[in-house]
Design an enzyme around this catalytic site. Structure first.
Site, PDB file in Angstrom:
ATOM      1  N   LYS A  97       4.634 -30.276 -10.326  1.00 44.13           N
ATOM      2  CA  LYS A  97       4.937 -29.709 -10.149  1.00 44.13           C
ATOM      3  C   LYS A  97       6.803 -30.004 -10.530  1.00 44.13           C
ATOM      4  O   LYS A  97       7.598 -30.900 -10.497  1.00 44.13           O
ATOM      5  CB  LYS A  97       5.642 -29.666  -8.100  1.00 44.13           C
ATOM      6  CG  LYS A  97       4.061 -30.057  -7.333  1.00 44.13           C
ATOM      7  CD  LYS A  97       4.189 -29.750  -6.039  1.00 44.13           C
ATOM      8  CE  LYS A  97       3.154 -29.960  -5.518  1.00 44.13           C
ATOM      9  NZ  LYS A  97       2.650 -30.185  -4.328  1.00 44.13           N
TER      10      LYS A  97
ATOM     11  N   CYS B   8       3.915 -13.602   1.227  1.00 43.54           N
ATOM     12  CA  CYS B   8       3.997 -12.726   1.851  1.00 43.54           C
ATOM     13  C   CYS B   8       2.681 -11.632   2.291  1.00 43.54           C
ATOM     14  O   CYS B   8       2.606 -11.267   1.472  1.00 43.54           O
ATOM     15  CB  CYS B   8       5.520 -11.603   1.254  1.00 43.54           C
ATOM     16  SG  CYS B   8       5.489 -10.524   3.165  1.00 43.54           S
TER      17      CYS B   8
ATOM     18  N   CYS C   1      -4.118 -27.960  -8.936  1.00 39.57           N
ATOM     19  CA  CYS C   1      -3.926 -27.193  -9.695  1.00 39.57           C
ATOM     20  C   CYS C   1      -3.783 -28.798 -11.063  1.00 39.57           C
ATOM     21  O   CYS C   1      -3.873 -28.083 -12.507  1.00 39.57           O
ATOM     22  CB  CYS C   1      -2.556 -26.388 -10.064  1.00 39.57           C
ATOM     23  SG  CYS C   1      -2.253 -25.417  -8.846  1.00 39.57           S
TER      24      CYS C   1
ATOM     25  N   HIS D 116       2.565 -25.292  -3.767  1.00 43.44           N
ATOM     26  CA  HIS D 116       1.505 -25.156  -4.508  1.00 43.44           C
ATOM     27  C   HIS D 116       1.024 -24.183  -2.924  1.00 43.44           C
ATOM     28  O   HIS D 116       1.664 -24.238  -1.453  1.00 43.44           O
ATOM     29  CB  HIS D 116       0.322 -25.961  -3.782  1.00 43.44           C
ATOM     30  CG  HIS D 116      -1.062 -25.448  -4.780  1.00 43.44           C
ATOM     31  ND1 HIS D 116      -1.929 -25.479  -5.787  1.00 43.44           N
ATOM     32  CD2 HIS D 116      -1.757 -25.441  -3.476  1.00 43.44           C
ATOM     33  CE1 HIS D 116      -2.409 -24.589  -5.214  1.00 43.44           C
ATOM     34  NE2 HIS D 116      -2.844 -24.319  -4.299  1.00 43.44           N
ATOM     35  N   CYS D 117       0.345 -22.464  -3.096  1.00 47.55           N
ATOM     36  CA  CYS D 117       0.109 -21.400  -2.411  1.00 47.55           C
ATOM     37  C   CYS D 117      -1.028 -22.089  -2.484  1.00 47.55           C
ATOM     38  O   CYS D 117      -1.826 -21.439  -3.261  1.00 47.55           O
ATOM     39  CB  CYS D 117       0.328 -20.782  -2.736  1.00 47.55           C
ATOM     40  SG  CYS D 117       0.217 -19.337  -1.527  1.00 47.55           S
TER      41      CYS D 117
END
Length: 329
Positions: free
Chosen positions: A125, A146, A121, A131-132
């Site tokens: 942070k 999820c 990104c 980060h996903c």
């Protein structure tokens, strides 16, 4: 690559479609197969009223968890064009990022005591952000990704996720308890049940077992997240404790401010605490912590032009930060 990305996005919707299909089928089984054949109008009214109240709140919580943004990182945490160029030219990127991070209210560091920087990104942070890889962006106070809501669970939608779990338990136990007597009658071949069609009997029996199994499965998950809420922790922090500048990994949870304060942070206050509306406290960037004294936070914000020296710093409340999210592609 774009084709594979599109295929992945379509595949990620499959768990949501499965859940919605089961919910719609349970609605049919309860309203049509069971309530339509109840012996008295009074009993039918009670069943229908209670069921629909629970059903609406449950569906609202689920939809809010799916479609609410999990929490994008504010713009000022992203490197500017000149800062990116400076980072590429710097002989020591770690030192350069530390100098850039001085303008931001960040206190957590990596295991090597470095600034937590996302190379995907291109942003520093914020505390508790991660980060996903599935969402392809950093998420504020990320808990986990999820698949059953096809969304990250983060600062902005954590309340909706927890209320979804809670009302899932309420919905499944309501269905199971209301259907149980009639399932027993069908199992024992009570004469009054002979007028039911075989399909209705099948729906009543199966919805009872499905509701019971889902209650047992979801209840454990809800209790776990209730524990996390009461202790102001995320799922990621359960496995990896946060580390602060010039300190070892905290032995105790530094964000735990007591059960009451922790719950207010997530649920807010007032009559809508348990409703599927946004009442969470804070901005997802600043968090009260035992590792960060209020005086230090005041000086940090003042040095960055974010607060005056005589301004009272209130954690988990709105501060004069530009919190318009940066949405990644």
């Amino acid at each position: 690559m774009n084709v594979l990305h599109q295929i992945q996005r379509v595949a990620q919707t499959i768990p949501v479609i499965i859940i919605m299909s089961i919910v719609l089928w349970s609605y049919y089984a309860f309203v049509v197969s069971l309530c339509a054949v109840l012996p008295s109008p009074e009993l039918k009214t009670v069943y229908m009223l209670v069921y629909h109240v629970v059903f609406i709140v449950f569906c609202a919580s689920y939809l809010r968890a799916i479609f609410s943004d999990s929490g994008a990182v504010p713009p000022q945490f992203y490197l500017t064009a000149s800062e990116k160029e400076g980072l590429d030219r710097s002989p020591d990127p770690r030192v350069y990022l530390e100098s850039v991070g001085q303008r931001l209210p960040v206190h957590e560091v990596t295991l090597t005591n470095s600034v937590r920087y996302c190379e995907v990104c291109l942003c520093i942070k914020p505390d508790r952000a991660h980060h996903c890889s599935m969402c392809r962006r950093c998420v504020l106070k990320m808990d986990h990704h999820c698949p059953w809501i096809n969304n990250c669970v983060g600062f902005r939608n954590y309340k909706f996720f927890v209320t979804f779990l809670m009302y899932s338990c309420v919905y499944t136990i309501t269905v199971a308890l209301f259907v149980a007597p009639w399932a027993v009658f069908i199992w024992n071949r009570v004469p009054e049940m002979r007028d039911l069609s075989e399909m209705d009997k099948f729906n009543i029996m199966i919805v009872f077992f499905v509701a019971t199994m889902f209650f047992l499965a979801v209840c454990g998950l809800w209790v776990f997240h209730a524990f996390l809420t009461a202790n102001n922790r995320s799922t990621l922090e359960m496995g990896r404790a946060p580390r602060f500048k010039n300190q070892r990994i905290a032995e105790k949870n530094p964000y735990d401010m007591g059960c009451k304060v922790n719950c207010v942070d997530v649920y807010g206050t007032g009559s809508c605490m348990l409703c599927p509306v946004y009442t969470s406290q804070g901005n997802g960037v600043l968090f009260q912590s035992a590792e960060q004294p209020p005086g230090d936070m005041r000086r940090l914000l003042s040095s960055n032009g974010m607060a005056s020296d005589d301004e009272e710093i209130v954690y988990n409340s709105d501060i004069p930060l530009n919190l318009d999210p940066v949405m990644s592609a």
